[in-house]
Design a protein around this motif. Structure first.
Motif, mmCIF file in Angstrom:
data_model
loop_
_atom_site.group_PDB
_atom_site.id
_atom_site.type_symbol
_atom_site.label_atom_id
_atom_site.label_comp_id
_atom_site.label_asym_id
_atom_site.label_seq_id
_atom_site.Cartn_x
_atom_site.Cartn_y
_atom_site.Cartn_z
ATOM 1 N N ASN A 40 0.840 -1.189 0.000
ATOM 2 C CA ASN A 40 0.000 0.000 0.000
ATOM 3 C C ASN A 40 0.876 1.240 0.000
ATOM 4 O O ASN A 40 2.083 1.188 0.255
ATOM 5 N N VAL A 41 0.251 2.385 -0.254
ATOM 6 C CA VAL A 41 1.002 3.618 -0.431
ATOM 7 C C VAL A 41 1.717 4.034 0.850
ATOM 8 O O VAL A 41 2.804 4.636 0.800
ATOM 9 N N PHE A 42 1.153 3.711 2.002
ATOM 10 C CA PHE A 42 1.782 4.065 3.271
ATOM 11 C C PHE A 42 3.104 3.313 3.444
ATOM 12 O O PHE A 42 4.091 3.874 3.941
ATOM 13 N N SER A 43 3.140 2.048 3.030
ATOM 14 C CA SER A 43 4.381 1.277 3.097
ATOM 15 C C SER A 43 5.430 1.861 2.165
ATOM 16 O O SER A 43 6.617 1.898 2.493
ATOM 17 N N THR A 44 4.981 2.308 0.998
ATOM 18 C CA THR A 44 5.905 2.913 0.042
ATOM 19 C C THR A 44 6.527 4.183 0.609
ATOM 20 O O THR A 44 7.738 4.405 0.512
ATOM 21 N N ILE A 45 5.694 5.023 1.223
ATOM 22 C CA ILE A 45 6.199 6.270 1.816
ATOM 23 C C ILE A 45 7.168 5.965 2.949
ATOM 24 O O ILE A 45 8.229 6.600 3.071
ATOM 25 N N LEU A 46 6.836 4.990 3.783
ATOM 26 C CA LEU A 46 7.717 4.613 4.888
ATOM 27 C C LEU A 46 9.052 4.092 4.371
ATOM 28 O O LEU A 46 10.116 4.410 4.926
ATOM 29 N N GLN A 47 8.991 3.330 3.284
ATOM 30 C CA GLN A 47 10.222 2.791 2.706
ATOM 31 C C GLN A 47 11.112 3.908 2.161
ATOM 32 O O GLN A 47 12.331 3.911 2.351
#
Length: 401
Positions: free
Chosen positions: A313-320
């Motif tokens: 999900n987009v939140f995981s992408t931002i965190l990464q």
């Protein structure tokens, strides 16, 4: 009508609600009111022209958003990196053919803008009418929370259908950078060639890369609205809040938009990266974990799904991104995005007014050609009839009871 904050998607309806939903009759001596579709055309045209005027800035912002990811994958040199909006503009102009390089993908993006506006119009109009009918015949307005909710759902609907076009546009904007990564990958490729490449790399679901980020970005108008109301309370005196001056409205709305864009910008960056990536989010690094998973005897379905390329999900992408590149990476290109939003806001408001006037004139010309516009005799009779009604009402009121 309750005052609303300007929003490029809702703009097509602002004037429509002000005209159509007042207590005045919908038919005046000047002829029938312009249908809702006419207002949608005016809003879409204004948005399209504004999009063309600010497109070079949008292209630069997209490249600033994705350059770190491409640099990691392709090993681009530091000299090739864009250091700022001005540096990007200079390098694109010098190395990619001048002014025309700033308009790569303009036709597709303008078509997407128009389609987005019309699809939003259809969904918004349908959902709003449904909610009004559910509230009762006397209801003409929705509470602010419901109005924003309807806008979010309509935005989600329109983005679902236009995200495939957005994926193609993003690759067209970044074509020269992608071709450096893989020679002859997307540079100069047609829309059909880019679409086939997306399908071969990610499958059909690849056309909806970045859609989850688009859903979050659809909340931007709601955030802008809340910021606008808050700033209005702090910056304007009490007697000006209900009807602020146009200059104050424009400035406060622009500031609200800039702050909202800053808050949601990481999602915009994540969307651009997802759309230019040649593989699904979870395939990165999955090969490195296969051997360790085998040693640990991991056979669950979740691991196999991750290796098959199901995107995070987009939140995981931002965190990464924040973890591997630092928090500052989430805001690369922010200055260009804020500038684009400010100029787009102004251009759309100005252009839409002029386009709306032209469409109204064309509408009345068509009515006249179809003999649906009242002729002078009909207009004079209407005036006489209204005058007689006024006189009669006055005489009745003066009669002794």
């Amino acid at each position: 009508m309750a005052q609303t904050v300007y929003n490029s998607q809702l703009d097509a309806f602002d004037l429509y609600h002000q005209i159509q939903e007042t207590h005045e009759p919908k038919f005046s001596l000047g002829g029938p009111a312009l249908p809702a579709l006419g207002h949608a055309v005016a809003g879409s045209t204004g948005a399209a022209i504004s999009n063309i005027l600010t497109y070079p800035l949008a292209l630069i912002v997209t490249r600033l958003q994705i350059q770190r990811a491409l640099r990691k994958e392709a090993g681009h040199t530091a000299d090739e990196a864009y250091r700022s909006v001005q540096d990007a503009a200079s390098k694109i102009y010098d190395h990619e053919g001048g002014i025309s390089a700033f308009y790569a993908g303009i036709a597709s993006d303008t078509a997407k803008t128009i389609a987005d506006s019309f699809l939003f119009f259809l969904a918004y109009n349908f959902l709003r009418r449904t909610r009004l009918q559910a509230r009762g015949k006397s209801s003409k307005y929705l509470p602010v929370t419901e109005e924003l909710g309807v806008g979010f759902l309509a935005g989600a609907f329109s983005k679902f259908w236009t995200t495939p076009i957005a994926n193609i546009v993003t690759r067209q904007q970044a074509a020269s950078m992608l071709s450096r990564k893989q020679p002859q990958r997307d540079a100069g490729a047609s829309i059909r060639a880019i679409a086939l490449r997306i399908r071969s790399e990610k499958g059909l679901q690849g056309f909806w890369s970045g859609y989850s980020a688009s859903l979050v970005l659809t909340l931007n108008p709601s955030l802008t609205f809340l910021l606008f109301e808050t700033l209005k309370r702090f910056l304007l005196s009490r007697h000006k809040r209900s009807d602020p001056p146009p200059q104050a409205t424009f400035l406060i709305a622009a500031i609200s938009k800039a702050i909202a864009s800053t808050i949601t910008y990481p999602f915009s960056l994540a969307k651009a990266r997802a759309q230019t990536s040649s593989r699904s989010a979870n395939t990165k690094g999955s090969e490195k974990t296969v051997e360790s998973e085998k040693m640990q005897g991991t056979t669950d379905s979740d691991s196999s799904k991750n290796r098959s390329g199901v995107p995070n999900n987009v939140f995981s992408t931002i965190l990464q991104i924040a973890t591997t590149e630092g928090p500052s990476a989430l805001y690369e290109g922010l200055g260009g995005e804020v500038s684009k939003g400010f100029f787009s806001h102004g251009f759309t408001m100005i252009v839409k007014q002029y386009v709306h006037r032209i469409i109204i004139r064309l509408y009345f010309v068509i009515l006249k050609l179809l003999n649906r516009f009242p002729n002078p005799e009909t207009t004079l009779e209407g005036v006489k009839e209204k005058a007689e009604n006024v006189v009669t009402a006055a005489q009745r009121s003066l009669r002794p009871s």
